[in-house]
Structure formats: C-alpha cells, structure tokens
Design an enzyme around this catalytic site. Structure first.
Site, PDB file in Angstrom:
ATOM      1  N   ALA A  13      25.407 -13.936   6.213  1.00  4.77           N
ATOM      2  CA  ALA A  13      25.851 -13.599   4.846  1.00  4.77           C
ATOM      3  C   ALA A  13      24.689 -13.114   3.982  1.00  4.77           C
ATOM      4  CB  ALA A  13      26.523 -14.813   4.207  1.00  4.77           C
ATOM      5  N   GLY A  16      25.040  -6.882   4.322  1.00  8.74           N
ATOM      6  CA  GLY A  16      26.215  -6.171   4.794  1.00  8.74           C
ATOM      7  C   GLY A  16      27.551  -6.839   4.498  1.00  8.74           C
ATOM      8  N   GLY A  18      29.001  -9.609   5.628  1.00  8.17           N
ATOM      9  CA  GLY A  18      29.003 -11.056   5.353  1.00  8.17           C
ATOM     10  C   GLY A  18      28.610 -11.357   3.922  1.00  8.17           C
ATOM     11  N   TYR A 165      27.130  -4.469  23.752  1.00  6.40           N
ATOM     12  CA  TYR A 165      27.726  -4.747  22.437  1.00  6.40           C
ATOM     13  C   TYR A 165      29.260  -4.749  22.532  1.00  6.40           C
ATOM     14  CZ  TYR A 165      29.033  -4.355  17.540  1.00  6.40           C
ATOM     15  OH  TYR A 165      29.603  -4.579  16.308  1.00  6.40           O
TER      16      TYR A 165
HETATM   17  N1  LIG Z   1      28.779  -2.164  10.324  1.00  2.43           N
HETATM   18  C1  LIG Z   1      29.770  -1.773  11.087  1.00  2.43           C
HETATM   19  O1  LIG Z   1      30.175  -0.600  11.091  1.00  2.43           O
HETATM   20  C2  LIG Z   1      30.473  -2.777  11.957  1.00  2.43           C
HETATM   21  C3  LIG Z   1      31.594  -2.340  12.703  1.00  2.43           C
HETATM   22  C4  LIG Z   1      32.250  -3.268  13.516  1.00  2.43           C
HETATM   23  C5  LIG Z   1      31.830  -4.587  13.554  1.00  2.43           C
HETATM   24  N2  LIG Z   1      30.725  -4.965  12.832  1.00  2.43           N
HETATM   25  C6  LIG Z   1      30.321  -6.380  12.913  1.00  2.43           C
HETATM   26  O2  LIG Z   1      30.232  -6.901  11.603  1.00  2.43           O
HETATM   27  C7  LIG Z   1      29.360  -8.029  11.598  1.00  2.43           C
HETATM   28  C8  LIG Z   1      28.417  -7.938  10.418  1.00  2.43           C
HETATM   29  O3  LIG Z   1      27.540  -6.842  10.638  1.00  2.43           O
HETATM   30  P1  LIG Z   1      27.004  -5.889   9.472  1.00  2.43           P
HETATM   31  O4  LIG Z   1      27.493  -4.522   9.759  1.00  2.43           O
HETATM   32  O5  LIG Z   1      27.248  -6.483   8.141  1.00  2.43           O
HETATM   33  O6  LIG Z   1      25.427  -5.893   9.850  1.00  2.43           O
HETATM   34  P2  LIG Z   1      24.127  -6.350   9.034  1.00  2.43           P
HETATM   35  O7  LIG Z   1      24.075  -5.703   7.697  1.00  2.43           O
HETATM   36  O8  LIG Z   1      22.991  -6.107   9.979  1.00  2.43           O
HETATM   37  O9  LIG Z   1      24.338  -7.913   8.840  1.00  2.43           O
HETATM   38  C9  LIG Z   1      24.225  -8.801   9.918  1.00  2.43           C
HETATM   39  C10 LIG Z   1      24.008 -10.201   9.401  1.00  2.43           C
HETATM   40  O10 LIG Z   1      23.788 -11.053  10.535  1.00  2.43           O
HETATM   41  C11 LIG Z   1      22.525 -11.709  10.364  1.00  2.43           C
HETATM   42  N3  LIG Z   1      21.865 -11.954  11.653  1.00  2.43           N
HETATM   43  C12 LIG Z   1      21.554 -11.073  12.627  1.00  2.43           C
HETATM   44  N4  LIG Z   1      20.911 -11.689  13.634  1.00  2.43           N
HETATM   45  C13 LIG Z   1      20.815 -13.006  13.287  1.00  2.43           C
HETATM   46  C14 LIG Z   1      20.231 -14.143  13.896  1.00  2.43           C
HETATM   47  N5  LIG Z   1      19.609 -14.071  15.082  1.00  2.43           N
HETATM   48  N6  LIG Z   1      20.305 -15.324  13.249  1.00  2.43           N
HETATM   49  C15 LIG Z   1      20.898 -15.415  12.042  1.00  2.43           C
HETATM   50  N7  LIG Z   1      21.464 -14.375  11.407  1.00  2.43           N
HETATM   51  C16 LIG Z   1      21.404 -13.177  12.021  1.00  2.43           C
HETATM   52  C17 LIG Z   1      21.711 -10.759   9.506  1.00  2.43           C
HETATM   53  O11 LIG Z   1      20.618 -11.457   8.907  1.00  2.43           O
HETATM   54  P3  LIG Z   1      19.393 -10.645   8.200  1.00  2.43           P
HETATM   55  O12 LIG Z   1      19.851 -10.362   6.794  1.00  2.43           O
HETATM   56  O13 LIG Z   1      18.279 -11.644   8.250  1.00  2.43           O
HETATM   57  O14 LIG Z   1      19.143  -9.404   9.000  1.00  2.43           O
HETATM   58  C18 LIG Z   1      22.765 -10.311   8.503  1.00  2.43           C
HETATM   59  O15 LIG Z   1      22.998 -11.287   7.517  1.00  2.43           O
HETATM   60  C19 LIG Z   1      28.673  -8.030  12.969  1.00  2.43           C
HETATM   61  O16 LIG Z   1      29.291  -8.988  13.804  1.00  2.43           O
HETATM   62  C20 LIG Z   1      28.943  -6.644  13.499  1.00  2.43           C
HETATM   63  O17 LIG Z   1      28.948  -6.606  14.918  1.00  2.43           O
HETATM   64  C21 LIG Z   1      30.050  -4.101  12.040  1.00  2.43           C
END
Ligand SMILES: NC(=O)c1ccc[n+]([C@@H]2O[C@H](COP(=O)([O-])OP(=O)(O)OC[C@H]3O[C@@H](n4cnc5c(N)ncnc54)[C@H](OP(=O)(O)O)[C@@H]3O)[C@@H](O)[C@H]2O)c1
Length: 288
Positions: A13, A16, A18, A165
């Site tokens: 959270a 992005g 979250g 992925y």
């Molecule tokens: N963006 C898209 O188009 C899309 C499409 C389909 C599904 N999704 C899914 O949506 C979900 C959220 O992704 P998002 O797009 O919002 O990406 P994001 O902006 O990269 O956010 C990912 C979040 O997960 C945290 N995170 C990553 N690795 C971690 C770890 N090892 N331990 C603790 N926290 C961790 C990140 O922390 P930090 O802030 O520290 O980096 C960030 O808060 C994911 O499951 C992704 O697969 C995204």
C-alpha cells in the site's frame, strides 16, 4: 457506503493500486493498516493518507513480503495489535525479468506473488474467521491467461522467463478458488481481480531496456492508480458482494477466467505444495 468499524490490512500500500485503495478505504472510515517494506516511505504514506482522509486510524506494519520470516512476524504484530480483521487485501506483487531467489531460496515471483499471500492468509485465518463477515481479496492479473502451472518447473528451475509473472497470477486465481472452497459457509469470502492496465511503479525493479521502454509507454495508455483501485475498493466495501465468493472480477464484474484457472485438481495440489513450501503443516482450514 461506510467502512467504519472495519479493519483492513493492505499489502503493498506504499505505491500504485494499493496506495489508492488504502486512501479510499480510509476516506470511508475504515481502520487501515498498510504494509510497506521501507520504514521512511511507509510512514510518509501513513501521514499522507491521514491528512487526505481526515482519518487518524491509519497505521502501518513493515515487512519484506518475499521473506517468510517477515510474513510471520508481520502476522504476529498484527495479531497482537488488532482484535479483528475484516478485509485482507493481498495486493503487493511484482514482475522479475531475470530469475532471482528470495532469502528463503525460492524464486522471487513465486515467493512474493503467491507464497506471501498464501502464508499471510493462512496464519491470519483464525482472526479473519472470528471477524466474519470478512473478505479476502487477491490481486491477480489478466496476464494469468498466458500462465501455466508446471509442478516440475514451478520456480523456473528448468528455464525461466518473465512468463513466471503470468504463472504466478494464474496461481493466485487457483489459490483464491481453493481458499473460497475451504472457507465455504464460514462467512469469509475470497475473491480475485484484475485491475486493468494501470500506470504505477510496476516493473521499476527491472533495470533492463525492455522494461524501461514498457514503463515509458504505459502511462500513455494506462488508467490512473485511482481508477485501477476501483475493483479492489468495490470488493472490500460493497454490500452487493458481501456473500459472493470464489470469483474473478474485472471492472467490478464477475468474469470467467482462463480455463486453466478453473482446474480444481491443480488448485488442490498447488495448495498442498504451497503449504509445504511455507512449512504450514498445521492450521490449514479443513477441506469443505
Ligand atoms: N499496474 C498494472 O497494470 C497491473 C495490472 C495487473 C495486475 N497488477 C497487480 O497489481 C498489484 C499492485 O501493483 P502496482 O501496479 O500497484 O505496482 P507498484 O506501484 O509497483 O506497487 C507494488 C506495491 O507492492 C510493494 N512491494 C513490492 N515488493 C515487495 C516486497 N518484497 N515486500 C513488501 N512490499 C513489496 C511495493 O512497495 P514499494 O513501494 O516499497 O515499492 C508497492 O507498495 C500487483 O499484484 C500487480 O501484479 C498490476
């Protein structure tokens, strides 16, 4: 819609989708516990959400979710601070273009995108069940359609590509289906969703040219994190889905996932394999 009196735990959270989800659930009055991995960034996000929502019941816990020890510690800290958990949002996830191993020696995509939600959900399950009606929401992806579960190559040991992925997001759907089955009749629902293509920090952990190019193009065609959070917020808060379980949602609508996401024998086997990988021999919910 009000979320007053509800406790929500949101993984990933600090950025992005979250982060936008946490903002909105806090605005709706929920007690929101965000999980981050960087202390400074996480406390900044807490302050930001408190200020924007006017809700002081926003808290944080720290964990590197790719570490099983951290996931267990996170669960213990949550348990000792909160008496209820009404919404668990397994949102954190990432793509790894190159094969990497977690501190537990497990391929990172599998460790972070599947095993972390699997372990956290299971260790918090008693609390979640005691808080029923309660909801577990797993963020999957449309990329699951390209996924394949090969038990002999679950961690890309015999050839790795970024397809890991899609495999992990397929695994998320199978986990959700099996979880919903095991929780049948308990008042706890389990659903998964695809947020759409969303402009976030997704992919930023990969330094290569390909991901840099993708990340330059995505903001031109993708939706905002606020819009990308819509289905997560809907599943966390809408009375209309209070008793809907075991489903895959896209744009707030129940959607048929790819055929390989509906194979209950694979879902059962994946559950058992995951339980072994996180050393969770006891405490699993009984099969329905
Ligand atoms: N963006 C898209 O188009 C899309 C499409 C389909 C599904 N999704 C899914 O949506 C979900 C959220 O992704 P998002 O797009 O919002 O990406 P994001 O902006 O990269 O956010 C990912 C979040 O997960 C945290 N995170 C990553 N690795 C971690 C770890 N090892 N331990 C603790 N926290 C961790 C990140 O922390 P930090 O802030 O520290 O980096 C960030 O808060 C994911 O499951 C992704 O697969 C995204």
């Amino acid at each position: 819609m009000t979320m007053q009196g509800k406790v929500c735990l949101i993984k990933g959270a600090t950025n992005g989708i979250g982060k936008s989800t946490a903002h909105e659930l806090a605005r709706m009055g929920a007690t929101v516990v965000i999980v981050g991995r960087d202390a400074q960034k996480t406390s900044q996000v807490v302050e930001e959400i408190r200020a924007a929502s006017g809700n002081d019941t926003v808290d944080s816990l720290l964990a590197d979710l790719s570490s099983q020890q951290d996931v267990r510690r996170l669960a213990n800290e949550f348990e000792s601070k909160y008496s209820h958990l009404h919404v668990l949002l397994n949102n954190a996830g990432a793509v790894f273009m190159r094969r990497q191993l977690s501190v537990d020696g497990i391929e990172m995509t599998f460790a972070l995108n599947l095993l972390a939600p699997f372990l956290l959900t299971n260790v918090l399950l008693d609390k979640i069940q005691a808080s029923a009606p309660a909801r577990i929401i797993n963020v999957s992806s449309g990329a699951h359609t390209s996924g394949k579960i090969e038990f002999a190559n679950l961690q890309g040991e015999r050839g790795y590509s970024h397809r890991a992925y899609g495999n992990s997001k397929l695994a998320t759907l199978l986990f959700t289906m099996e979880l919903a089955h095991r929780l049948d009749g308990t008042g706890v629902t389990a659903n998964a969703l695809h947020p759409g293509l969303v402009s976030t920090g997704f992919g930023k952990n990969n330094p290569g040219f390909l991901m840099k190019t993708i990340r330059a193009v995505v903001p031109l065609i993708a939706r905002s994190p606020e819009k990308g959070a819509d289905t997560s917020i809907y599943l966390a808060s809408s009375p209309g889905v209070q008793s809907v379980t075991g489903k895959y949602f896209v744009g707030r609508k129940v959607t048929q996932p790819a055929p390989q996401a509906t194979d209950s024998a694979v879902a059962r086997k994946l559950w058992d394999v995951s339980a072994e990988m996180v050393h969770l021999a006891d405490g699993l919910p009984a099969e329905a």
